[in-house]
Design a protein around this motif. Structure first.
Motif, mmCIF file in Angstrom:
data_model
loop_
_atom_site.group_PDB
_atom_site.id
_atom_site.type_symbol
_atom_site.label_atom_id
_atom_site.label_comp_id
_atom_site.label_asym_id
_atom_site.label_seq_id
_atom_site.Cartn_x
_atom_site.Cartn_y
_atom_site.Cartn_z
ATOM 1 N N THR A 161 37.087 29.075 40.506
ATOM 2 C CA THR A 161 38.127 29.489 39.572
ATOM 3 C C THR A 161 39.105 30.407 40.301
ATOM 4 O O THR A 161 38.815 30.926 41.386
ATOM 5 N N PHE A 162 40.269 30.633 39.688
ATOM 6 C CA PHE A 162 41.251 31.527 40.291
ATOM 7 C C PHE A 162 40.713 32.946 40.459
ATOM 8 O O PHE A 162 40.949 33.573 41.501
ATOM 9 N N PRO A 163 39.983 33.500 39.482
ATOM 10 C CA PRO A 163 39.430 34.852 39.701
ATOM 11 C C PRO A 163 38.455 34.900 40.883
ATOM 12 O O PRO A 163 38.438 35.885 41.623
ATOM 13 N N GLU A 164 37.670 33.852 41.075
ATOM 14 C CA GLU A 164 36.747 33.832 42.209
ATOM 15 C C GLU A 164 37.512 33.799 43.527
ATOM 16 O O GLU A 164 37.144 34.490 44.476
ATOM 17 N N GLY A 213 40.474 34.999 43.984
ATOM 18 C CA GLY A 213 41.040 36.336 44.119
ATOM 19 C C GLY A 213 40.030 37.342 44.643
ATOM 20 O O GLY A 213 40.352 38.181 45.485
ATOM 21 N N LEU A 214 38.799 37.278 44.136
ATOM 22 C CA LEU A 214 37.756 38.184 44.624
ATOM 23 C C LEU A 214 37.438 37.931 46.090
ATOM 24 O O LEU A 214 37.245 38.869 46.868
ATOM 25 N N GLY A 233 40.220 39.289 48.117
ATOM 26 C CA GLY A 233 40.179 40.748 48.064
ATOM 27 C C GLY A 233 39.148 41.336 49.020
ATOM 28 O O GLY A 233 39.408 42.342 49.687
ATOM 29 N N LEU A 259 29.356 37.157 46.331
ATOM 30 C CA LEU A 259 30.355 36.093 46.224
ATOM 31 C C LEU A 259 29.933 34.872 47.027
ATOM 32 O O LEU A 259 30.094 33.731 46.579
#
Length: 66
Positions: free
Chosen positions: A7-10, A12-13, A16, A56
């Motif tokens: 997903t996009f949040p994954e 991003g993490l 990051g 992650l």
């Protein structure tokens, strides 16, 4: 070929954590701060980035599909 759906949040993490590790390594190599400040900030960023990479990585590897 292995397919991994993220997903996009994954994503991003993941980016990051890469940024934290890069910033920590850059501070360890830079001459902007005095040695004690540079080491403290650099090691903190590097270790936080590395520590957050482990869960992650486990999450990403669990999503692999042949």
């Amino acid at each position: 070929m292995t397919k991994i759906d993220l997903t996009f949040p994954e994503i991003g993490l993941i980016s990051g954590t890469r940024a934290l590790i890069g910033a920590g390594a850059a501070l360890l190599l830079a001459d902007r701060f005095n040695l004690n400040q540079r080491k403290a900030i650099g090691w903190t960023l590097l270790l936080v980035g590395a520590a957050t990479t482990i869960p992650l990585l486990m999450n990403v590897l669990s999503k692999r599909q042949p």
